[in-house]
Scaffold this motif. Structure first.
Motif, PDB file in Angstrom:
ATOM      1  N   ASP A 135       3.053 -10.792   5.785  1.00  0.00           N
ATOM      2  CA  ASP A 135       3.183 -11.214   7.177  1.00  0.00           C
ATOM      3  C   ASP A 135       1.902 -11.944   7.604  1.00  0.00           C
ATOM      4  O   ASP A 135       0.792 -11.478   7.357  1.00  0.00           O
ATOM      5  N   VAL A 136       2.056 -13.100   8.226  1.00  0.00           N
ATOM      6  CA  VAL A 136       0.907 -13.882   8.703  1.00  0.00           C
ATOM      7  C   VAL A 136       1.040 -14.051  10.211  1.00  0.00           C
ATOM      8  O   VAL A 136       2.089 -14.449  10.711  1.00  0.00           O
ATOM      9  N   GLU A 137      -0.020 -13.735  10.920  1.00  0.00           N
ATOM     10  CA  GLU A 137      -0.009 -13.783  12.383  1.00  0.00           C
ATOM     11  C   GLU A 137      -1.244 -14.531  12.875  1.00  0.00           C
ATOM     12  O   GLU A 137      -2.344 -14.344  12.361  1.00  0.00           O
ATOM     13  N   ARG A 138      -1.032 -15.373  13.882  1.00  0.00           N
ATOM     14  CA  ARG A 138      -2.148 -16.148  14.427  1.00  0.00           C
ATOM     15  C   ARG A 138      -1.963 -16.323  15.930  1.00  0.00           C
ATOM     16  O   ARG A 138      -0.896 -16.737  16.387  1.00  0.00           O
ATOM     17  N   ASP A 139      -2.990 -15.979  16.707  1.00  0.00           N
ATOM     18  CA  ASP A 139      -2.997 -16.204  18.150  1.00  0.00           C
ATOM     19  C   ASP A 139      -3.734 -17.510  18.435  1.00  0.00           C
ATOM     20  O   ASP A 139      -4.870 -17.701  17.992  1.00  0.00           O
ATOM     21  N   VAL A 140      -3.073 -18.398  19.188  1.00  0.00           N
ATOM     22  CA  VAL A 140      -3.642 -19.718  19.445  1.00  0.00           C
ATOM     23  C   VAL A 140      -3.523 -20.052  20.930  1.00  0.00           C
ATOM     24  O   VAL A 140      -2.700 -19.488  21.655  1.00  0.00           O
ATOM     25  N   LYS A 141      -4.364 -20.987  21.375  1.00  0.00           N
ATOM     26  CA  LYS A 141      -4.256 -21.562  22.719  1.00  0.00           C
ATOM     27  C   LYS A 141      -3.625 -22.946  22.581  1.00  0.00           C
ATOM     28  O   LYS A 141      -4.111 -23.773  21.809  1.00  0.00           O
ATOM     29  N   MET A 142      -2.547 -23.170  23.326  1.00  0.00           N
ATOM     30  CA  MET A 142      -1.829 -24.429  23.179  1.00  0.00           C
ATOM     31  C   MET A 142      -1.451 -25.003  24.543  1.00  0.00           C
ATOM     32  O   MET A 142      -1.104 -24.266  25.466  1.00  0.00           O
TER      33      MET A 142
END
Length: 661
Positions: free
Chosen positions: A517-524
């Protein structure tokens, strides 16, 4: 006058349940066929009354009758009609009425499909279920009346909890309660057998399909609840070891052990004490789950916020039901008998190991769930027992259980030769290990836990293949007879195969998603792109959405893999007008091999949004495994052996061909 009529009908239901719990039981004691014969008509009358009460409450919701306190607390005029109907069981009082509807339904089902059972036995079973109904009806009328009036009537309702405004929650509680309450049937069969002193193969065969049916419903309910949490809560997980999740999982573990224990009681006349104890324990854990959800001792997205007096009533009911059952069990224990003797290495031994491991797993979950509550009650501080404890302890207990699951069906009743079995499964062990390593080589990441999880999944599959080969093409057999032998395999055996495949599929999905599982929090902001695991997520735009009782900010996320368009996801951040609760509605693109998961967080002062982007390989296999387990249970229930008039205990010779467990 609909609420008053509903309240009156509940009193009629109580009177009927009391008659059902007393009259047939007295008839069985006095050998009065006329009194015992009243059990089935009373079950029908009880069902009619409960259906009327449930229908009247549903009408109050559909008509927006906010003079009913329960309706005003759990509905709103802007709520869509399907959620208004689901709101009937969206709170404590209505969900308790749903529980009674399910219990009346199970009681009626036993009354309708028990014509081939002895009348005294059926009378005792229905009487026990009637007494259980009495307990819940007293609870409802005494502390949890769903028809209480609100004077003056509210102008509008407080709305249904936004967490429950999801399609999964329309079906999740009914299916879960069908499983919970279904174990009351196994409990009633066990108590009736103890009262009558007929703990024999016939009793086990009568009990097996009812227990399996309850297990199927509970499996569906738990799986549906997991799917709901995954889609609705916005965190992308499928299980968090929440105390209320655990409350449903513990009866499932014990119910699984009960199904296997009933197999030994039916086939070999053994494990009678185990079977009775597990039947009592499964129902007791269902009551414990009711206590945890409704007592106010837990803080959970699944729990009902209620006053402690309700919890005390349920606790008292639990003590009376379990205490009297165990007292009866202790009284009858000397007459139960031990069954036939069996060798140290036999199918009976492996099934006993299975029961012990499942019971130990249930004990570990129970300890982790209740220990913080005990410390808090004793004023010794607050602690949290979370996933690290459950993951480690449960994995250690499940590993030997999976080994037993693989070799159990290959082992003979009464006694077997271990070295012969080891020779038959040696290639299954090697192939399972190679397959586990091969999957990790494809992903380029190895780990001991991953290897163990994948090996367990492949081990179940390969040993099932060995078992099938032996049955369809035994030594000296001819290939032309395979179709004939396939037709001779009973549906119960096919059900076992499918259910075990479901566990393998489930284990594979868990191992894959936990490791890769790959998880990433980003600002968009609009026009921004983020790349996760070769997938590019581009925010195409934002728009406001007006729902029936909420407003939402909806983002449009285009997903590409290289130059190929994968799809467009539409996650939302909702604000419900009445309760003013912000809710996340995730956007998911799903296929057989992976999920692409996007959820919206908060909007920053700069105008950007915080988004959580996840790539979750094979997570759908978790729920696919649950569906296969259910299918296996349905096949087992369909076996024609459970529809025979007479039942005789069969005792195969030590060298007989293994039979389905």
């Amino acid at each position: 006058m609909i609420p008053e009529l509903g309240h009156l009908v509940l009193f009629f239901t109580l009177a009927t349940a009391l008659a059902l719990g007393v009259v047939p039981l007295w008839g069985a004691y006095r050998d009065r066929a006329d009194l015992m014969a009243l059990a089935r008509p009373l079950a029908w009358v009880q069902m009619v009354f409960v259906v009327i009460a449930f229908a009247l409450l549903t009408i109050s919701f559909v008509r927006d009758d906010f003079s009913v306190l329960y309706v005003a607390s759990n509905s709103n005029s802007a709520l869509p009609i399907y959620y208004r109907i689901a709101a009937v069981w969206g709170g404590h009082e209505g969900s308790l009425l749903l529980w009674m509807l399910m219990l009346a339904g199970w009681t009626l089902a036993v009354a309708s499909f028990s014509s081939r059972m002895p009348l005294p036995f059926v009378a005792r079973v229905l009487a026990v279920m009637g007494l259980i109904s009495v307990g819940f009806l007293l609870f409802t009328l005494g502390t949890s009346n769903p028809f209480d009036r609100l004077i003056p009537a509210a102008a509008d309702g407080r709305d249904l909890n936004p967490l429950l405004q999801d399609s999964g929650m329309i079906f999740h509680p009914p299916m879960l309660y069908m499983g919970y309450v279904g174990f009351a049937v196994a409990f009633a069969f066990a108590i009736a057998a103890l009262l009558g002193g007929n703990l024999d193969a016939a009793w086990a065969r009568w009990t097996r399909p009812w227990t399996t049916a309850a297990w199927v419903f509970l499996t569906f309910g738990i799986g549906l609840g997991s799917w709901w949490a995954y889609n609705e809560l916005g965190w992308g997980g499928w299980w968090f070891w929440d105390p209320v999740e655990n409350a449903s999982f513990m009866p499932w573990l014990v119910g699984t052990a009960l199904i296997h224990s009933l197999a030994v009681t039916e086939k070999r006349g053994g494990f009678k004490a185990w079977t009775v104890w597990l039947a009592i324990l499964a129902f007791s854990l269902s009551l414990l789950g009711t206590f945890l959800v409704r007592s106010g001792v837990l803080s959970s997205v699944h729990a009902f916020a209620t006053d402690p007096s309700r919890g005390m009533f349920i606790l008292a009911f639990l003590v009376v039901a379990v205490g009297s059952s165990l007292a009866l069990f202790a009284w009858r224990a000397p007459k139960i008998g031990l069954g036939q003797r069996f060798g140290l290495f036999s199918r009976e031994t492996l099934l006993l190991t299975n029961n012990m491991m499942l019971a130990a797993a249930c004990g570990a979950v129970l300890l982790g769930t209740l220990y913080p509550l005990f410390l808090d009650a004793l004023g010794m501080g607050k602690i949290s027992v979370g996933p690290p404890y459950f993951d480690v302890v449960f994995a250690l207990l499940m590993a030997p259980l999976v080994v037993v699951m693989g070799i159990g069906p290959l082992t003979r009743w009464k006694d077997d030769e271990p070295w012969s079995l080891l020779r038959r499964v040696r290639w299954a062990f090697v192939l399972s290990l190679l397959a586990a390593l091969g999957v990790q080589a494809v992903y380029g990441q190895f780990g001991w836990a991953t290897t163990g999880g994948l090996w367990m999944a492949f081990w179940i599959i390969t040993t099932l293949m060995v078992d099938l080969r032996q049955r369809l093409w035994p030594a000296g057999g001819q290939a032309s007879q395979i179709s004939h032998r396939m037709g001779q395999i009973p549906l119960a055996m096919w059900g076992m195969f499918v259910a075990h495949v479901g566990i393998a599929v489930f284990a594979f999905g868990v191992a894959m998603v936990r490791t890769y599982d790959v998880e990433r929090d980003v600002k968009m902001a609009v026009g921004d792109t983020a790349v996760v695991e070769g997938y590019s997520f581009k925010m195409l735009g934002l728009r406001d959405v007006q729902g029936p009782n909420y407003v939402a900010a909806q983002s449009s996320i285009e997903v590409r893999q290289g130059d190929k368009l994968v799809g467009t996801l539409l996650p939302e951040k909702r604000q419900y007008r009445v309760q003013q609760n912000p809710m996340t509605e995730s956007g998911v693109d799903s296929n057989m091999f992976r999920d692409l998961y996007v959820s919206m967080g908060e909007q920053l002062p700069s105008g950007e949004w915080v988004l959580r982007l996840q790539v979750k390989p094979f997570i759908t296999w978790i729920w696919g495994g649950c569906l296969l387990m259910m299918l296996g249970g349905v096949l087992a229930i369909s076996d024609k052996r459970y529809r025979r008039v007479s039942v005789r205990s069969r005792r195969p010779a030590a060298n007989a061909e293994p039979e389905p467990a």
